[in-house]
Design a protein around this motif. Structure first.
Motif, mmCIF file in Angstrom:
data_model
loop_
_atom_site.group_PDB
_atom_site.id
_atom_site.type_symbol
_atom_site.label_atom_id
_atom_site.label_comp_id
_atom_site.label_asym_id
_atom_site.label_seq_id
_atom_site.Cartn_x
_atom_site.Cartn_y
_atom_site.Cartn_z
ATOM 1 N N VAL A 1 0.840 -1.197 0.000
ATOM 2 C CA VAL A 1 0.000 0.000 0.000
ATOM 3 C C VAL A 1 0.881 1.255 0.000
ATOM 4 O O VAL A 1 2.044 1.197 0.383
ATOM 5 C CB VAL A 1 -0.939 0.058 1.230
ATOM 6 C CG1 VAL A 1 -1.982 -1.026 1.166
ATOM 7 C CG2 VAL A 1 -0.144 -0.019 2.519
ATOM 8 N N GLU B 1 -2.443 6.563 0.367
ATOM 9 C CA GLU B 1 -3.770 5.935 0.341
ATOM 10 C C GLU B 1 -4.239 5.635 1.762
ATOM 11 O O GLU B 1 -5.381 5.897 2.129
ATOM 12 C CB GLU B 1 -3.703 4.600 -0.404
ATOM 13 C CG GLU B 1 -3.456 4.723 -1.886
ATOM 14 C CD GLU B 1 -3.179 3.364 -2.511
ATOM 15 O OE1 GLU B 1 -2.407 2.593 -1.931
ATOM 16 O OE2 GLU B 1 -3.747 3.094 -3.571
ATOM 17 N N MET B 2 -3.349 5.037 2.534
ATOM 18 C CA MET B 2 -3.728 4.580 3.858
ATOM 19 C C MET B 2 -4.213 5.741 4.729
ATOM 20 O O MET B 2 -5.146 5.600 5.499
ATOM 21 C CB MET B 2 -2.521 3.880 4.500
ATOM 22 C CG MET B 2 -2.850 2.940 5.638
ATOM 23 S SD MET B 2 -4.236 1.850 5.310
ATOM 24 C CE MET B 2 -3.480 0.313 4.903
ATOM 25 N N VAL C 1 -7.734 1.488 -0.606
ATOM 26 C CA VAL C 1 -7.294 0.216 -0.016
ATOM 27 C C VAL C 1 -8.475 -0.746 0.054
ATOM 28 O O VAL C 1 -8.363 -1.931 -0.283
ATOM 29 C CB VAL C 1 -6.691 0.457 1.394
ATOM 30 C CG1 VAL C 1 -6.240 -0.859 2.009
ATOM 31 C CG2 VAL C 1 -5.541 1.456 1.330
ATOM 32 N N LEU D 1 -1.672 -8.584 3.174
ATOM 33 C CA LEU D 1 -0.752 -7.485 3.481
ATOM 34 C C LEU D 1 0.233 -8.049 4.502
ATOM 35 O O LEU D 1 -0.075 -9.030 5.184
ATOM 36 C CB LEU D 1 -1.500 -6.305 4.104
ATOM 37 C CG LEU D 1 -2.450 -5.492 3.218
ATOM 38 C CD1 LEU D 1 -3.293 -4.558 4.090
ATOM 39 C CD2 LEU D 1 -1.675 -4.672 2.196
ATOM 40 N N TYR E 1 5.130 -3.340 3.841
ATOM 41 C CA TYR E 1 3.836 -2.912 3.310
ATOM 42 C C TYR E 1 3.921 -1.597 2.532
ATOM 43 O O TYR E 1 3.118 -1.323 1.665
ATOM 44 C CB TYR E 1 2.820 -2.750 4.448
ATOM 45 C CG TYR E 1 3.325 -1.869 5.591
ATOM 46 C CD1 TYR E 1 4.046 -2.421 6.634
ATOM 47 C CD2 TYR E 1 3.090 -0.500 5.602
ATOM 48 C CE1 TYR E 1 4.540 -1.630 7.668
ATOM 49 C CE2 TYR E 1 3.574 0.298 6.633
ATOM 50 C CZ TYR E 1 4.299 -0.279 7.669
ATOM 51 O OH TYR E 1 4.788 0.510 8.679
ATOM 52 N N PRO F 1 0.265 -0.779 -5.399
ATOM 53 C CA PRO F 1 -1.034 -0.096 -5.473
ATOM 54 C C PRO F 1 -0.988 1.092 -6.430
ATOM 55 O O PRO F 1 -0.043 1.248 -7.200
ATOM 56 C CB PRO F 1 -1.238 0.368 -4.026
ATOM 57 C CG PRO F 1 0.153 0.672 -3.564
ATOM 58 C CD PRO F 1 1.030 -0.370 -4.218
#
Lengths: 216, 434
Positions: B195, B199-200, B207, B223, B228, B265
């Motif tokens: 990721v 985004e997170m 996600v 994940l 990550y 991603p």
């Protein structure tokens, strides 16, 4: 003096040019370069990309062509015109046959009208490129002494060549040879080397990105 | 508003010029030397650079970014370098020059490689800039916020502070809130999903969307808290050690779960770094394939494992993230996903491999001092989108999205920005109805 220019100095210039260019290219090829351990998108992508870049970057492509079109037209006028003059102007053909090859291999000679067309194209191209270099804000920022020297040495060699065309005066011919010799000695140590390094640069980029799937 | 040259105020950080020169000498291999020798100073690259086009400032000519390396090359590695040095023809680089070049190397280069297309010598200026950034960082230069983001990635796991603990919390929250399974730290999996912390923290729906799509296709994925973070601010900032650390974490995680595929991603540079530089940074071939999420989803669509309801709500156009399309080679996959799905899809001009950059790639998004010039650059994208008549712009990079969202707000632009992954997930046909 004329004997020196047409004799020992000519051979010195020729040797400097040939050895210098070869040395520069060998050094460039021999310098360490990182290997690419990534997995190529296709096995032939690198070679294909290199070949594509070699050809594609000879012509405008990909848009944003405002500046490119000017350089494309003036650049080809100059380069093609000069190449034709160097290889096919009648005095050059005779010189090549006598001094470099040693025999008449039937090398074609330009008729006078073709010489004039090639010379006009070469002069116009070089002058237009140089005027642009002196006036364009982008190019002015980039230009250094090497750019000026390369242009002026080339221009003087072309101008003296035209003056010597009729071969009416040994001094004019010697002046032309002297200017060409200066250009040949300067060549390997200058940006004029782009005549050869363009192959390395294009091939490197094409191969790198060809592996990825798109050679720009 | 036009951006005046020299807008970056000098600061008082000490600069180690010798360290910069030593680093450039070390990085100056045959490939860079060939580029430097080939440049004829024609300036054609200026027209392809969004920073030049947006500001019309000749200082933003890409070829000027070759200057630091060229100076070092002339003085220490080119033919007769010693003679040139002795005669004063190859002056040493000064601290003032390094400071002057710093914004050219960092703030106004997104390493998008548009300049390479128009260059008659095909010089890959982006790769020279990447190497030059390492030298500037060695000297103690570089935008502080970009360097801090890289340090955060090394120390906390991500540039935005997504530690393994934060990751676990966010995953749990997203899974509960959206009623979607988001596997974390499965012992074994076919696919390791990574990721972007952008985004997170800012676009968590992205996600969730990836999870929904992978689950719908029946993928065995996870994940991993061991690795990550897909973004690699080590590369963007010129900190080679951090660049390697970030790749190592993902490689370790992938090898631990036995993943055959690592999915990157919606992040352009994350894809470019892991897919094309990851093995080189590690010094060994990667024992797994690296694919961008658009490549992976396109493959699932080809296999008939994902089906989508046609999207006809509005016309859309597509922005190509530079590191995925032009520099990544995955240009066709997003279009394959949109083909037959977005019923009114309109390509912008130029598009695909020739598309304009958003203005925030190459870490420029993370440089606060570059915000004004970024917004000016975004006007190019606005014009491209407006020419299509589409009210919405789809893309596949969270960094582009953040850049464009910020510029959109700054310029009060009314078009919509949409993540392709979110759009697809919202229109997914459930497997039992496919």
């Amino acid at each position: 003096m004329i004997e020196f220019i047409e004799g020992p100095l000519w051979y010195l210039a020729l040797a400097t040019f040939l050895v210098g260019v070869a040395w520069r290219l060998i050094v460039l090829v021999a310098m360490k370069r990182p290997s690419d351990l990534s997995q190529a998108r296709s096995a032939s992508g690198g070679l294909g990309g290199a070949l594509k870049a070699l050809i594609q970057h000879s012509v405008p492509h990909g848009g944003n062509l405002g500046r490119t079109l000017y350089h494309f037209v003036t650049g080809y006028m100059f380069h093609v015109g000069l190449l034709v003059l160097v290889l096919f102007a009648a005095p050059h053909v005779e010189f090549i046959q006598e001094r470099l090859i040693g025999s008449d291999l039937g090398w074609p000679k330009l008729p006078r009208w073709a010489f004039i067309v090639a010379a006009e194209a070469a002069f116009a191209g070089l002058i237009l490129l140089y005027v642009h270099r002196l006036t364009d804000p982008v190019k002015k920022q980039l230009t250094d002494i090497d750019d000026h020297l390369g242009v002026w040495l080339t221009f003087i060699a072309m101008l003296t060549g035209c003056l010597a065309l009729q071969e009416a005066h040994d001094g004019l011919r010697a002046t032309h040879m002297l200017s060409v010799e200066a250009l040949m000695i300067y060549f390997p140590f200058s940006r004029l080397m782009h005549a050869f390094t363009f192959v390395l640069a294009r091939a490197k980029t094409g191969a790198t990105y060809g592996r990825r799937g798109f050679a720009p | 508003m036009t951006v005046a040259p020299g807008t970056i105020a000098p600061d008082n950080r000490p600069v180690n010029v010798e360290a910069a020169v030593t680093k450039m000498e070390a990085l100056l291999g045959g490939h860079i030397a060939a580029y430097l020798d080939a440049c004829v100073h024609c300036g054609q690259c200026a027209q392809a650079c969004h920073f030049h086009e947006a500001t019309q400032d000749p200082r933003h000519t890409p070829a000027l970014k070759l200057q630091p390396m060229t100076r070092v090359y002339r003085r220490s590695k080119s033919p007769f370098a010693g003679l040139k040095k002795a005669l004063g023809l190859a002056p040493a680089i000064t601290e003032a020059e390094l400071r002057d070049w710093e914004p050219l190397i960092f703030d106004t280069c997104t390493m998008c490689a548009r300049c390479t297309i128009v260059c008659p010598m095909a010089i890959d200026i982006a790769s020279v800039v990447a190497a030059t950034r390492q030298a500037f960082v060695a000297a103690g230069l570089g935008p502080p916020d970009l360097l801090q983001a890289a340090d955060n990635a090394r120390d906390k796991g991500s540039p935005l502070g997504v530690t393994p603990e934060v990751l676990a919390d966010r995953v749990e929250w997203l899974a509960d809130d959206n009623e979607v399974e988001i596997p974390l730290d499965k012992e074994k999996a076919e696919v390791l999903l990574t990721v972007s912390s952008i985004e997170m923290m800012k676009y968590p729906d992205s996600v969730v969307a990836m999870a929904k799509l992978l689950n719908a296709a029946g993928i065995d994925w996870t994940l991993s808290s061991k690795g990550y973070e897909a973004t690699n601010f080590g590369v963007l900032s010129g900190k080679g050690d951090i660049a390697k650390t970030m790749v190592e974490r993902i490689a370790t995680a992938a090898e631990a779960v036995g993943a055959r595929t690592v999915v990157v991603p919606e992040c352009g540079h994350a894809y470019g770094v892991l897919r094309w530089s990851g093995a080189n940074l590690l010094g060994r071939a990667l024992p797994f394939e690296v694919v961008h999420i658009t490549e992976y989803l396109a493959d699932l669509k080809r296999q008939g494992r994902l089906k989508f309801k046609p999207y006809s709500e509005q016309a859309v156009t597509y922005h190509d993230p530079c590191q995925i399309s032009r520099r990544g080679g995955a240009t066709a996959d997003a279009r394959y996903l949109l083909d037959g799905f977005a019923t009114d899809f309109r390509e912008m001009t130029p598009t695909g491999n020739y598309n304009w950059c958003c203005g925030g790639g190459g870490g420029v998004q993370a440089m606060g001092r570059a915000a004004d010039v970024r917004h000016e650059v975004f006007r190019i994208k606005m014009a491209q989108v407006e020419a299509t008549g589409a009210p919405a712009l789809v893309s596949a990079c969270a960094n582009c999205r953040l850049t464009m969202d910020e510029s959109k707000a700054a310029l009060k632009w009314d078009k919509e920005l949409i993540s392709i992954v979110e759009l697809l997930a919202d229109n997914l046909v459930p497997a039992d109805k496919g």
